[in-house]
Enzyme design. Structure first.
Site, short mmCIF file in Angstrom:
data_model
loop_
_atom_site.label_atom_id
_atom_site.label_comp_id
_atom_site.label_asym_id
_atom_site.label_seq_id
_atom_site.Cartn_x
_atom_site.Cartn_y
_atom_site.Cartn_z
CB SER A 19 37.38 5.08 9.12
OG SER A 19 37.59 6.46 9.28
CG HIS A 44 33.40 6.08 7.37
ND1 HIS A 44 32.04 6.18 7.51
CD2 HIS A 44 33.93 6.93 8.30
CE1 HIS A 44 31.75 7.04 8.48
NE2 HIS A 44 32.88 7.51 8.98
CG ASP A 46 35.76 9.96 9.32
OD1 ASP A 46 34.53 9.90 9.51
OD2 ASP A 46 36.56 9.07 9.66
CG MET A 48 36.30 15.79 10.84
SD MET A 48 37.26 15.26 12.26
CE MET A 48 37.24 13.47 12.01
CG HIS A 78 30.89 10.67 9.46
ND1 HIS A 78 31.60 10.13 10.51
CD2 HIS A 78 29.93 11.45 10.03
CE1 HIS A 78 31.08 10.55 11.65
NE2 HIS A 78 30.09 11.36 11.39
CG MET A 80 31.85 14.30 11.83
SD MET A 80 33.20 13.22 12.32
CE MET A 80 33.80 12.73 10.71
CG MET A 149 29.14 9.85 15.94
SD MET A 149 30.29 9.25 14.69
CE MET A 149 31.88 9.74 15.37
N GLY A 154 36.36 13.72 15.70
CA GLY A 154 37.65 14.41 15.70
C GLY A 154 38.81 13.57 15.21
CG PHE A 155 41.58 13.48 16.63
CD1 PHE A 155 42.51 14.05 15.77
CD2 PHE A 155 40.89 14.29 17.52
CE1 PHE A 155 42.76 15.41 15.81
CE2 PHE A 155 41.13 15.67 17.56
CZ PHE A 155 42.07 16.22 16.70
N GLY A 157 41.44 6.38 16.42
CA GLY A 157 42.26 5.82 17.48
C GLY A 157 41.78 6.12 18.89
N GLY A 185 33.70 4.58 15.50
CA GLY A 185 34.55 5.08 16.57
C GLY A 185 34.98 3.99 17.51
N GLY A 186 36.26 3.66 17.48
CA GLY A 186 36.78 2.65 18.40
C GLY A 186 36.30 1.24 18.09
N GLY A 206 38.66 2.43 11.63
CA GLY A 206 39.83 3.10 11.09
C GLY A 206 41.08 2.40 11.57
CB SER A 207 43.09 2.75 14.67
OG SER A 207 41.97 2.80 15.51
C1 DX5 Z 1 35.86 9.98 14.23
C2 DX5 Z 1 35.59 9.45 12.84
C3 DX5 Z 1 35.78 7.97 12.74
C4 DX5 Z 1 37.20 7.54 12.97
C5 DX5 Z 1 37.25 6.06 13.18
O1 DX5 Z 1 35.58 11.35 14.28
O2 DX5 Z 1 34.26 9.73 12.46
O3 DX5 Z 1 35.33 7.49 11.46
O4 DX5 Z 1 38.04 7.87 11.89
O5 DX5 Z 1 38.53 5.70 13.58
P1 DX5 Z 1 38.76 4.59 14.69
O6 DX5 Z 1 38.09 3.36 14.17
O7 DX5 Z 1 40.25 4.47 14.79
O8 DX5 Z 1 38.11 5.09 15.96
ZN ZN Z 2 33.36 8.71 10.66
#
Ligand code: DX5
Ligand code: ZN
Length: 232
Positions: A19, A44, A46, A48, A78, A80, A149, A154-155, A157, A185-186, A206-207
């Site tokens: 991500s 991926h 994202d 928004m 993705h 959003m 999800m 949103g974010f 981490g 997510g996470g 992502g993180s």
């Molecule tokens: C959240 C995003 C995810 C996010 C994943 O809104 O859709 O793709 O960037 O990041 P991590 O893996 O750090 O939760």
């Molecule tokens: Zn995503």
């Protein structure tokens, strides 16, 4: 369908998606390429709009630049956003291979799926952690991928919401071999085993990749090939 399809041959599963929201935007192509070189199967992206999710992120222009810089990379978009139909053609023209949109934002789900496929992409349907799985039941057979999800959009981490695993367990038996189940997510070397056991076959992180010092080790661990990190 795009030649870089998410609907791959089952022997390759699970796939790991990087991500790019967690990448270094000042060196995005380099950072994305490093994740691919380290074993990520797809990028991926994202998107928004500040309405559907409380953040403003990436648009078609960035997707196009990434596609030009890394033409072989599989781009998994993705959405959003409150009005996903507005963006399908823009992302298709920007080199996207796949688009996932949210049930919470979709108007006519089946028309949107059709629109996406007409643009030579595969189509995914996402649901948020608090959304009842009953809302997507009638559509599951019509999509290429379901995205569960495990954080609220949103974010990067945020912490993994374990309740998402129950949703995965409910959806998994309903899928055909040519449909994918994605978690986002996470997801990290610590949470990925639970995701895989529950039935996910595309793990987006992502993180869990970009905030680690060794992308290859993190990706292997998320895929389930390395015990090194999970035992820490
Ligand atoms: C959240 C995003 C995810 C996010 C994943 O809104 O859709 O793709 O960037 O990041 P991590 O893996 O750090 O939760
Ligand atoms: Zn995503």
């Amino acid at each position: 369908m795009s030649s870089k399809s998410l609907i791959t041959n089952p022997q390759r599963l699970p796939l790991v998606g990087a991500s790019i929201l967690s990448a270094d935007f000042a060196h995005l192509a380099d950072d994305a390429e490093a994740a691919l070189d380290a074993g990520a199967d797809l990028l991926h992206v994202d998107v928004m709009d500040g309405h559907f999710a409380p953040n403003l992120t990436l648009g078609p222009a960035l997707c196009r630049s990434l596609h030009n810089a890394l033409p072989d990379a599989m781009l998994d978009v993705h959405l959003m956003v409150s009005d996903p139909s507005m963006f399908v053609e823009h992302f298709a023209n920007a080199g996207a291979d796949h688009i996932t949109f949210h049930i919470e934002a979709a108007g006519d789900v089946l028309s949107l799926v059709q629109e996406i496929r007409k643009q030579d992409m595969t189509a995914g349907l996402a649901l948020n952690p608090d959304t009842n799985v009953s809302t997507i039941m009638q559509f599951i057979e019509h999509v290429d991928l379901v995205l569960v999800m495990s954080v609220n959009p949103g974010f990067s981490g945020q912490s993994f919401i374990t309740g998402a695993l129950d949703t995965v367990r409910m959806i998994k038996p309903l899928l055909r071999d040519n449909q994918r189940l994605q978690m986002d997510g996470g997801v990290s070397s610590k949470t990925s085993a639970d995701c895989r056991e529950a039935g996910c076959d595309i793990l987006v992180a992502g993180s869990g990749i970009f905030d680690t010092s060794d992308y290859a080790e993190s990706i292997e661990s998320i895929r389930g090939l390395s015990k090194a990190l999970t035992q820490r």
